[in-house]
Design a protein around this motif. Structure first.
Motif, mmCIF file in Angstrom:
data_model
loop_
_atom_site.group_PDB
_atom_site.id
_atom_site.type_symbol
_atom_site.label_atom_id
_atom_site.label_comp_id
_atom_site.label_asym_id
_atom_site.label_seq_id
_atom_site.Cartn_x
_atom_site.Cartn_y
_atom_site.Cartn_z
ATOM 1 N N GLU A 154 0.802 -1.211 0.000
ATOM 2 C CA GLU A 154 0.000 0.000 0.000
ATOM 3 C C GLU A 154 0.839 1.265 0.000
ATOM 4 O O GLU A 154 0.302 2.356 -0.032
ATOM 5 N N TRP A 193 1.493 5.828 4.275
ATOM 6 C CA TRP A 193 0.452 6.826 4.533
ATOM 7 C C TRP A 193 0.787 7.627 5.782
ATOM 8 O O TRP A 193 1.430 7.154 6.700
ATOM 9 N N PRO A 217 -7.254 8.462 7.878
ATOM 10 C CA PRO A 217 -7.888 7.255 8.431
ATOM 11 C C PRO A 217 -7.811 6.100 7.437
ATOM 12 O O PRO A 217 -7.870 6.317 6.225
ATOM 13 N N PRO A 218 -7.665 4.886 7.903
ATOM 14 C CA PRO A 218 -7.571 3.722 7.008
ATOM 15 C C PRO A 218 -8.771 3.603 6.087
ATOM 16 O O PRO A 218 -8.633 3.176 4.933
ATOM 17 N N GLU A 219 -9.984 4.020 6.587
ATOM 18 C CA GLU A 219 -11.160 3.849 5.747
ATOM 19 C C GLU A 219 -11.179 4.800 4.551
ATOM 20 O O GLU A 219 -11.925 4.584 3.592
ATOM 21 N N ASP A 220 -10.350 5.879 4.602
ATOM 22 C CA ASP A 220 -10.319 6.835 3.480
ATOM 23 C C ASP A 220 -9.206 6.543 2.479
ATOM 24 O O ASP A 220 -9.134 7.173 1.405
ATOM 25 N N ARG A 221 -8.332 5.667 2.843
ATOM 26 C CA ARG A 221 -7.123 5.496 2.023
ATOM 27 C C ARG A 221 -7.421 4.897 0.633
ATOM 28 O O ARG A 221 -6.814 5.302 -0.370
ATOM 29 N N ASP A 222 -8.329 3.920 0.531
ATOM 30 C CA ASP A 222 -8.608 3.309 -0.781
ATOM 31 C C ASP A 222 -9.161 4.341 -1.762
ATOM 32 O O ASP A 222 -8.774 4.377 -2.956
#
Length: 648
Positions: A17, A20, A25-30
């Protein structure tokens, strides 16, 4: 520790990945990662390894579709080879091994970088710089490949242009007749050659094989055996440039140098071209052999001066014979004076600029046809001065050819015919007067004698009938007949002074001497010290006789000569001399050899000499008289004469 292979992009770990910030936040990274990939101005794609050699695309970013012109449904689940097709046909790559290399890398799961010739959907060609990186799965196997593709068309074209320029420069460098050399110098050490062209090798490598350019690399001037003054001047130039005393302009010089046993004139120059990473200075020097060029320029200067100073009007024309040409590229001062136009007006102007209302309209065509056919032309035409005054001129035009025999220019000389036309009229008038004199002589002499003879015969008849002594009457008749015969011979000689069947010119001159002795107070003789000098052309002989006749007449009437000597003799193998020498009072103070307004007699003599391509001159004799000499071409033998009877 991070795997260093990831930094050079040759291998990717499955589910890598990147890095970062903790603020994301992890949920926004994709979502952000997808945005970054689609916003990139680079074609990014992901292909999956399926079947034998098949790697269809399973993902492309937005820029891939925008750049290639394909819709997503046209590229997904298709092998990327469709970019190698144009108008439905596959186009071979510049590098035939590129496709094989790509297949091998995919089969082996290896990173590969290459530039391919690809095509957009509309057929537009582009150069595709492809970075294909395999993605390792958890089991270490390769299932996916990440492709990053960049449009490097402009860069590829620049590289192609650089390669073409380099190839052209290399060809020019090798083929140049000028000696070209690159040298490198470290500190105060000697300059060593990096590269020389064949011309420099021929100039420098005295101890090497002909054109051994590769053998010069790494050697100094001294090691090549280059003697002074060239080597001395070059080393001094290197020192001067290195010290900063040379300025920005190249150093130049001309010097004499012995090259393979011959003294040559060289034009040499030196300039600095840079400094390498180790601080070594690099210089370029040239040497051009100007020996033949200097000699040619000297010859040209002499020819230019000769044409400038000659009193013969001369024009140089270009080779454009077809209408409206040719044009005048040079006019000497004599031509400028003849046509009364400035050199600026003539140079660059069409030859037809000299035409006018009295110019023969067929003249340009005749000249053009003769020059195209023979490369020479001789003829007459009327040209016009700047104010429109017509001039009759005689043209002699000859082709100036290059080494291959192709005409590059035409040299034209012009001869003003005004004086000659006037002289021809004078000569014709003199001939008319001579004919009138002969008519008067016949009327007043022979005709009167014949009339008197008729009367004497009547008296004789009467005396004979009366039985008187007729002896005195017969003697008187005989004397009258003799006088009439003598006068008739004189008239006949005047009409036809030369008889080819009775000795030609020599016999005619002998009779001229005898008649002149008989009818003038001077004693006239003829001699041929070299034996017979036959002049086979009757026109040449006629002109020579008339020159002698006029010279004898001038010697008696104007020079008051008591003795006149005519001679006809050889002067070398191709020339003969007609001489008339007298012991008269000589010149009246003027120089008859100078250009002046002569009387009809001298003008006619000059005209006749020119007509047979001869030259007339006047000399003072030891006795104070005059010696008239006409030198004329003579080929020897019975066909001598060396010229026609026209006006040349």
């Amino acid at each position: 520790m991070h795997d260093p292979s990831l930094r050079d992009g040759k291998r990717l770990k499955h589910a890598e990945e990147g890095y970062w910030s903790d603020s994301i936040p992890p949920e926004d990274r994709d979502a952000l990662l997808s945005t970054v990939i689609n916003a990139a101005n680079t074609m990014i794609c992901l292909s999956e390894k399926r079947g034998e050699g098949e790697t269809p695309l399973i993902y492309v970013n937005r820029y891939f579709c925008e750049f290639t012109g394909y819709e997503p449904e046209e590229v997904l689940d298709r092998d990327c080879r469709f970019l190698q097709f144009r108008n439905g046909k596959r186009v071979e790559q510049d590098d035939p091994d590129a496709r094989s290399e790509l297949r091998t890398a995919i089969a082996a799961g290896q990173f590969v970088r290459m530039t391919l010739r690809n095509y957009k959907k509309d057929g537009t060609e582009f150069r595709n710089e492809l970075y294909l990186s395999p993605v390792e799965g958890p089991d270490g196997g390769v299932r996916y490949f990440v492709g990053v593709q960049n449009d490097v068309t402009e860069r590829a074209h620049l590289i192609d242009q650089l390669r073409e320029s380099e190839s052209s420069l290399n060809a020019t460098f090798a083929a140049s007749p000028v000696a070209l050399a690159m040298v490198e110098r470290s500190g105060d050490g000697p300059a060593r050659h990096l590269r020389v062209n064949p011309a420099a090798a021929r100039l420098l490598a005295r101890n090497l094989d002909e054109a051994a350019a590769d053998q010069c690399a790494g050697r100094t001037l001294e090691e090549l055996g280059v003697p002074g003054p060239l080597s001395e001047w070059l080393n001094e130039a290197f020192d001067k440039i290195a010290s900063g005393k040379a300025g920005e302009e190249p150093l130049r010089n001309r010097l004499d140098q012995t090259v393979r046993g011959e003294c040559r004139r060289l034009a040499v120059s030196v300039t600095e071209v840079g400094v390498d990473s180790h601080g070594a200075r690099r210089f370029c020097y040239t040497a051009e052999d100007l020996t033949e060029l200097d000699a040619l320029e000297t010859d040209r200067a002499l020819m230019r001066a000769a044409v400038q100073q000659t009193d013969v009007p001369t024009l140089i024309l270009n080779d454009e014979l077809d209408p409206p040409g040719p044009s005048i590229v040079y006019a000497n001062p004599a031509a400028v004076e003849l046509v009364e136009r400035s050199a600026e007006e003539l140079n660059g102007a069409l030859l037809s600029t000299l035409d006018g209302e009295r110019t023969d309209r067929d003249f340009p065509a005749r000249m053009r046809q003769a020059l195209k056919r023979d490369g020479r032309f001789h003829g007459e035409s009327v040209v016009h001065t700047a104010d429109g005054t017509p001039l009759s001129v005689e043209w002699d035009v000859s082709a100036v050819r290059d080494a291959g025999g192709v005409p590059t220019h035409y040299a034209a000389t012009l001869r003003d015919l005004r004086g000659r036309r006037e002289l021809e009229s004078q000569v014709l008038a003199a001939q008319t007067r001579e004919q009138a004199r002969i008519a008067r002589d016949l009327h007043d002499g022979v005709a009167q004698q014949l009339a008197g003879l008729s009367m004497m015969c009547g008296t004789l008849k009467s005396q004979a009938a009366a039985g008187e002594d007729v002896t005195d009457a017969v003697d008187g008749i005989v004397e009258v007949v003799r006088g009439a015969a003598r006068d008739l011979r004189g008239v006949a000689h005047g009409l036809m002074p030369l008889d080819p069947d009775r000795g030609g010119l020599a016999e005619g001159l002998k009779r001229l001497a005898a008649i002149s002795t008989e009818i003038t107070p001077a004693r006239c003789t003829f001699e041929a010290p070299d034996g017979p000098v036959p002049v086979g052309d009757p026109h040449v002989a006629h002109h020579l006789y008339r020159i002698a006749q006029e010279a004898v007449s001038n010697a008696v009437r104007h020079g008051q000569a008591k003795n006149v000597r005519l001679s006809l003799e050889l002067d070398g193998t191709d020339r003969a001399l007609l001489c008339v020498a007298d012991d008269g009072v000589g010149f009246d103070g003027s120089d008859p050899n100078a250009e002046q307004d002569d009387g009809i007699g001298l003008s006619a003599m000059r005209f006749r000499a020119q007509a047979i391509y001869g030259r007339l001159r006047f000399e003072s004799t030891a006795s104070g008289g005059v010696r008239v000499v006409c030198a004329f071409p003579h080929g020897g033998g019975g066909g001598g004469g060396g010229g026609g009877g026209g006006d040349g």
